[in-house]
Design a protein around this motif. Structure first.
Motif, PDB file in Angstrom:
ATOM      1  N   ILE A   1       0.817  -1.176   0.069  1.00  0.00           N
ATOM      2  CA  ILE A   1       0.001   0.043   0.055  1.00  0.00           C
ATOM      3  C   ILE A   1       0.723   1.305  -0.062  1.00  0.00           C
ATOM      4  N   ALA A   2       1.871   1.325   0.884  1.00  0.00           N
ATOM      5  CA  ALA A   2       2.564   2.572   0.882  1.00  0.00           C
ATOM      6  C   ALA A   2       3.125   2.971  -0.502  1.00  0.00           C
ATOM      7  N   ARG A   3       3.833   1.884  -0.829  1.00  0.00           N
ATOM      8  CA  ARG A   3       4.727   2.023  -2.147  1.00  0.00           C
ATOM      9  C   ARG A   3       3.724   2.536  -3.229  1.00  0.00           C
ATOM     10  N   THR A   4       2.376   1.837  -3.283  1.00  0.00           N
ATOM     11  CA  THR A   4       1.294   1.921  -4.317  1.00  0.00           C
ATOM     12  C   THR A   4       0.900   3.742  -4.047  1.00  0.00           C
ATOM     13  N   ILE A   5       0.885   4.046  -2.978  1.00  0.00           N
ATOM     14  CA  ILE A   5       0.154   5.572  -2.876  1.00  0.00           C
ATOM     15  C   ILE A   5       1.304   6.360  -3.297  1.00  0.00           C
ATOM     16  N   ALA A   6       2.505   6.061  -3.054  1.00  0.00           N
ATOM     17  CA  ALA A   6       3.533   7.015  -3.614  1.00  0.00           C
ATOM     18  C   ALA A   6       3.683   6.939  -4.817  1.00  0.00           C
ATOM     19  N   LEU A   7       3.806   5.825  -5.596  1.00  0.00           N
ATOM     20  CA  LEU A   7       3.697   5.610  -7.042  1.00  0.00           C
ATOM     21  C   LEU A   7       2.677   6.460  -7.869  1.00  0.00           C
ATOM     22  N   LEU A   8       1.409   6.243  -7.011  1.00  0.00           N
ATOM     23  CA  LEU A   8       0.349   7.084  -7.827  1.00  0.00           C
ATOM     24  C   LEU A   8       0.543   8.493  -7.523  1.00  0.00           C
ATOM     25  N   ALA A   9       1.162   9.082  -6.512  1.00  0.00           N
ATOM     26  CA  ALA A   9       1.605  10.279  -6.630  1.00  0.00           C
ATOM     27  C   ALA A   9       2.715  10.916  -7.556  1.00  0.00           C
ATOM     28  N   GLN A  10       3.638   9.861  -7.893  1.00  0.00           N
ATOM     29  CA  GLN A  10       4.577  10.300  -8.794  1.00  0.00           C
ATOM     30  C   GLN A  10       3.982  10.191 -10.087  1.00  0.00           C
ATOM     31  N   ALA A  11       2.808   9.361 -10.301  1.00  0.00           N
ATOM     32  CA  ALA A  11       2.341   9.196 -11.708  1.00  0.00           C
ATOM     33  C   ALA A  11       1.684  10.446 -12.117  1.00  0.00           C
ATOM     34  N   GLN A  12       0.927  11.161 -11.116  1.00  0.00           N
ATOM     35  CA  GLN A  12       0.106  12.367 -11.327  1.00  0.00           C
ATOM     36  C   GLN A  12       1.061  13.587 -11.186  1.00  0.00           C
ATOM     37  N   LEU A  13       2.034  13.498 -10.943  1.00  0.00           N
ATOM     38  CA  LEU A  13       2.941  14.784 -11.036  1.00  0.00           C
ATOM     39  C   LEU A  13       2.897  15.458 -12.484  1.00  0.00           C
ATOM     40  N   ASP A  14       2.881  16.832 -12.522  1.00  0.00           N
ATOM     41  CA  ASP A  14       2.323  17.385 -13.903  1.00  0.00           C
ATOM     42  C   ASP A  14       3.818  17.432 -14.775  1.00  0.00           C
TER      43      ASP A  14
END
Length: 199
Positions: free
Chosen positions: A179-192
Motif C-alpha cells: 500500500i505505502a509504495r502504491t500510494i507513493a507511485l500514484l502520487a509520482q504518476a500524477q505529477l505534472d
C-alpha cells in the motif's frame, strides 16, 4: 479517474482500505514467464502490461478535469529459485506448499501506473518464513479451496497464517499490494512534470 487493472478482491480491499476511490477492471493477458526471465522483471513486466492494456481501452476518456490513471500489479512467490504463480490445480498447489514448508521465501509484487504523460513502476519484496507443514495439514488446506487462486498457493491473511511465524518487509505486499509504495507511485504518476521511468 483511477482504474485498478485487476480483478483481485484482495487488491480491491487494500485500495479501499487506503481510502482511494477507483473502479476495477481485469486485464486478460498471457501471464506466461518469458525464457530466462527473472522474477523481478516478470512481475514488473506483467504489472505494466496489465496497466497498459486497460489504459489503451480507456484512453479516449482521459480529460484534464478528471485525468485517467491506471494501476497494474502482479505478485509471485520465489523459493529456492522456483517462481510460483497461482497453482494450476490441487496437485500443483500441493507441490507449491511442499516447497514452502520449513523454508523462507520471497514475495515480489510489481506495480505500475500509467497516465497520459508517463509510466512509472516499482517493486516490493517481502521475506516470509514458513514452519514445517504436515501432509495432513496440506491436504486440509487444499480441500478448503483457499490456495487455488493465490500466488504460491497460500493466503497470509487466511488459514495459512498459522504457519507463518515471521515476515521481513511489508505485510500488505504478501496480501497482494504494497500500500505505502502504491500510494507513493500514484502520487509520482500524477505529477505534472514528466519524469524518467523508475526501474
Amino acid at each position: 479517474m483511477l482504474i485498478l487493472a485487476s480483478a483481485s478482491p484482495r487488491r480491491h480491499e487494500l485500495l479501499t482500505q487506503a481510502g482511494l476511490t477507483f473502479r476495477a477492471e481485469a486485464a486478460n493477458l498471457n501471464e506466461d514467464l518469458l525464457p530466462n526471465e527473472a522474477a523481478a522483471a516478470y512481475v514488473q513486466r506483467l504489472a505494466e502490461e496489465k496497466a497498459q492494456a486497460v489504459w489503451n481501452a480507456h484512453r479516449a476518456s482521459d480529460s484534464s478535469e478528471d485525468p485517467l490513471v491506471v494501476l497494474g500489479a502482479d505478485t509471485c512467490v520465489v523459493v529456492e529459485g522456483h517462481i510460483l504463480g497461482k497453482p494450476a490445480d490441487s496437485a500443483d498447489a500441493r507441490r507449491m506448499l511442499e516447497l514452502l514448508s520449513g523454508r523462507t521465501h520471497a514475495v515480489l509484487t510489481g506495480i505500475a501506473a500509467i497516465t497520459a504523460k508517463k509510466t512509472v513502476r516499482d517493486l516490493d519484496i517481502t521475506q516470509v518464513t514458513f514452519n514445517v507443514i504436515t501432509d495432513a495439514e496440506v491436504g486440509r488446506y487444499i480441500s478448503s479451496g483457499e490456495p487455488l487462486d493465490k500466488a504460491g498457493a497460500y493466503a497470509i491473511q487466511g488459514y495459512a497464517a498459522r504457519w507463518i511465524p515471521r515476515i521481513e518487509g511489508c505485510y500488505f505486499n504478501v496480501v497482494g499490494l504494497p500500500i505505502a509504495r502504491t500510494i507513493a507511485l500514484l502520487a509520482q504518476a500524477q505529477l505534472d512534470t514528466p519524469v524518467a521511468e523508475k526501474v
